[in-house]
Design a protein around this motif. Structure first.
Motif, PDB file in Angstrom:
ATOM      1  N   ASP B 156       0.817  -1.225   0.000  1.00  0.00           N
ATOM      2  CA  ASP B 156       0.000   0.000   0.000  1.00  0.00           C
ATOM      3  C   ASP B 156       0.845   1.267   0.000  1.00  0.00           C
ATOM      4  OD1 ASP B 156      -2.279  -1.526   0.185  1.00  0.00           O
ATOM      5  OD2 ASP B 156      -2.224  -1.549   2.387  1.00  0.00           O
ATOM      6  N   THR B 157       2.090   1.148   0.438  1.00  0.00           N
ATOM      7  CA  THR B 157       2.924   2.340   0.535  1.00  0.00           C
ATOM      8  C   THR B 157       4.220   2.127  -0.248  1.00  0.00           C
ATOM      9  OG1 THR B 157       4.020   1.563   2.526  1.00  0.00           O
ATOM     10  CG2 THR B 157       2.078   2.916   2.855  1.00  0.00           C
ATOM     11  N   VAL B 158       4.810   3.259  -0.667  1.00  0.00           N
ATOM     12  CA  VAL B 158       6.100   3.183  -1.348  1.00  0.00           C
ATOM     13  C   VAL B 158       7.097   4.018  -0.549  1.00  0.00           C
ATOM     14  CG1 VAL B 158       5.485   5.102  -2.924  1.00  0.00           C
ATOM     15  CG2 VAL B 158       7.352   3.559  -3.517  1.00  0.00           C
ATOM     16  N   VAL B 159       8.272   3.443  -0.349  1.00  0.00           N
ATOM     17  CA  VAL B 159       9.369   4.213   0.223  1.00  0.00           C
ATOM     18  C   VAL B 159      10.232   4.676  -0.951  1.00  0.00           C
ATOM     19  CG1 VAL B 159      11.355   4.197   1.782  1.00  0.00           C
ATOM     20  CG2 VAL B 159       9.344   2.793   2.305  1.00  0.00           C
ATOM     21  N   ILE B 160      10.377   5.987  -1.107  1.00  0.00           N
ATOM     22  CA  ILE B 160      11.232   6.523  -2.171  1.00  0.00           C
ATOM     23  C   ILE B 160      12.518   6.993  -1.502  1.00  0.00           C
ATOM     24  CG2 ILE B 160      11.439   8.162  -4.076  1.00  0.00           C
ATOM     25  CD1 ILE B 160       8.426   8.370  -4.195  1.00  0.00           C
ATOM     26  N   SER B 161      13.636   6.381  -1.918  1.00  0.00           N
ATOM     27  CA  SER B 161      14.940   6.719  -1.330  1.00  0.00           C
ATOM     28  C   SER B 161      15.864   7.177  -2.444  1.00  0.00           C
ATOM     29  CB  SER B 161      15.567   5.499  -0.666  1.00  0.00           C
ATOM     30  OG  SER B 161      14.649   4.893   0.208  1.00  0.00           O
ATOM     31  N   VAL B 162      16.486   8.325  -2.246  1.00  0.00           N
ATOM     32  CA  VAL B 162      17.445   8.816  -3.229  1.00  0.00           C
ATOM     33  C   VAL B 162      18.830   8.804  -2.584  1.00  0.00           C
ATOM     34  CG1 VAL B 162      18.070  10.699  -4.789  1.00  0.00           C
ATOM     35  CG2 VAL B 162      15.662  10.288  -4.250  1.00  0.00           C
ATOM     36  N   THR B 163      19.755   8.147  -3.267  1.00  0.00           N
ATOM     37  CA  THR B 163      21.151   8.124  -2.824  1.00  0.00           C
ATOM     38  C   THR B 163      22.014   8.388  -4.061  1.00  0.00           C
ATOM     39  OG1 THR B 163      21.413   5.781  -3.298  1.00  0.00           O
ATOM     40  CG2 THR B 163      20.678   6.343  -1.076  1.00  0.00           C
ATOM     41  N   LYS B 164      23.332   8.363  -3.848  1.00  0.00           N
ATOM     42  CA  LYS B 164      24.250   8.519  -4.976  1.00  0.00           C
ATOM     43  C   LYS B 164      24.013   7.444  -6.040  1.00  0.00           C
ATOM     44  CE  LYS B 164      28.379   8.304  -3.221  1.00  0.00           C
ATOM     45  NZ  LYS B 164      28.553   8.191  -1.792  1.00  0.00           N
ATOM     46  N   GLU B 165      23.573   6.272  -5.570  1.00  0.00           N
ATOM     47  CA  GLU B 165      23.404   5.136  -6.500  1.00  0.00           C
ATOM     48  C   GLU B 165      22.226   5.317  -7.444  1.00  0.00           C
ATOM     49  OE1 GLU B 165      25.887   3.199  -5.957  1.00  0.00           O
ATOM     50  OE2 GLU B 165      26.306   4.319  -4.110  1.00  0.00           O
ATOM     51  N   GLY B 166      21.218   6.079  -7.004  1.00  0.00           N
ATOM     52  CA  GLY B 166      20.029   6.231  -7.823  1.00  0.00           C
ATOM     53  C   GLY B 166      18.810   6.442  -6.947  1.00  0.00           C
ATOM     54  N   VAL B 167      17.640   6.205  -7.555  1.00  0.00           N
ATOM     55  CA  VAL B 167      16.400   6.350  -6.787  1.00  0.00           C
ATOM     56  C   VAL B 167      15.803   4.957  -6.628  1.00  0.00           C
ATOM     57  CG1 VAL B 167      15.124   7.009  -8.910  1.00  0.00           C
ATOM     58  CG2 VAL B 167      14.114   7.446  -6.655  1.00  0.00           C
ATOM     59  N   LYS B 168      15.444   4.640  -5.385  1.00  0.00           N
ATOM     60  CA  LYS B 168      14.889   3.317  -5.098  1.00  0.00           C
ATOM     61  C   LYS B 168      13.435   3.447  -4.654  1.00  0.00           C
ATOM     62  CE  LYS B 168      16.082   0.760  -1.411  1.00  0.00           C
ATOM     63  NZ  LYS B 168      16.844  -0.169  -0.555  1.00  0.00           N
ATOM     64  N   PHE B 169      12.582   2.622  -5.251  1.00  0.00           N
ATOM     65  CA  PHE B 169      11.168   2.559  -4.879  1.00  0.00           C
ATOM     66  C   PHE B 169      10.948   1.192  -4.226  1.00  0.00           C
ATOM     67  CE2 PHE B 169      11.633   5.195  -8.656  1.00  0.00           C
ATOM     68  CZ  PHE B 169      10.851   6.316  -8.380  1.00  0.00           C
TER      69      PHE B 169
END
Lengths: 14, 257
Positions: B156-169
């Motif tokens: 139901d939820t998405v964690v959006i994480s941005v790091t040097k490596e890229g964007v993770k969903f």
């Protein structure tokens, strides 16, 4: 999962 | 007197398709600078801001500031009656309780007018300050829509994480977990397929996928979407509307219990 915040907690009425 | 003539009438059809499921009724504000809207969804979790600048219209007459209260579902029904390549004109008199949508075929052999009743809408207008974001991701809008749709089948939820490596969903649900990482990809040959990540600081936020999926109804408007993130602030998901403006969706984050 988690507590959903409201948009009105971030922006004020004009 | 208000008279706005938009040669790319199909744009207005797409704008309404992207708004109508999120917001029921809203005031369209018309001023010399443009045609705009700000509205919240019924649960006040998300907010949408639309701007179509006056320069983008072939003809733009707005004698005084006007607020047109419309039911977006009904407006979408009327605009669905226009062909994608029709020229659309929006007309309203100052004291009128109705608005007229005129549709002209490109070769002028068919002209239709639809009159819709206006409503009195008591809406709250929020001031949104200009913000510096910790991370801004620009990526293909179709790719973002696909990710939101896929993840919503798992959680139901998405964690959006941005790091040097890229964007993770990332998501998790009863059946398991899913992680999708998109790396920076400048795609010089096809800029519409580029993924560009501007990061000041790593950031990670959690959002309800139901709203994200609703925002992706705007995908037909633009090849690219911009996702702007800062810790503890609403995410801004922006689609450009041709050269004339934007539709921005703001979504409040979810926090841990």
């Amino acid at each position: 999962t988690g507590i959903q915040l409201n948009i009105t907690e971030f922006y004020r009425s004009t | 007197m208000l008279e706005l003539r938009l040669v790319q009438g199909g744009l207005l059809k797409k704008v309404l398709e992207s708004l109508k499921d999120l917001v029921n009724d809203a005031n369209f504000d018309c001023s010399a600078s443009g045609f705009s809207l700000q509205a919240m969804d019924s649960s006040h979790v998300a907010l949408v801001a639309l701007l179509l600048r006056s320069e983008g219209f072939e003809h733009y007459r707005c004698d005084r500031n006007l607020s047109l209260g419309m039911n977006l579902n009904n407006m979408a029904k009327m605009l669905k009656c226009a062909a994608n390549d029709d020229i659309v004109t929006i007309k309203a008199d100052d004291a009128s309780d109705s608005v007229t949508f005129m549709f002209e075929s490109p070769n002028q052999d068919k002209i239709a007018d639809f009159e819709m009743k206006l409503m009195d809408i008591d809406s709250e207008h929020l001031g949104i300050p200009e913000a510096e974001f910790q991370a801004i991701v620009r990526m293909p809008s179709a790719e973002f829509a696909r990710i939101c749709k896929d993840l919503s089948t798992i959680g139901d939820t998405v964690v959006i994480s941005v790091t040097k490596e890229g964007v993770k969903f990332s998501t998790r649900g009863d059946i398991g977990t899913a992680n999708i990482v998109c790396r920076q990809n400048p795609s010089i040959d096809k800029p519409e397929e580029a993924t560009i990540i501007e990061m000041e600081e790593p950031v990670s936020l959690t959002f309800a996928l139901r709203y994200m999926n609703s925002f992706t109804k705007a995908t037909p408007l633009a090849n690219q979407v911009t996702i702007s993130l800062s810790a503890d602030l609403p995410v801004v998901v922006e689609y450009r509307v041709a050269e004339m403006g934007y539709i921005r969706f703001y979504l409040a984050p979810k926090i841990e219990e």
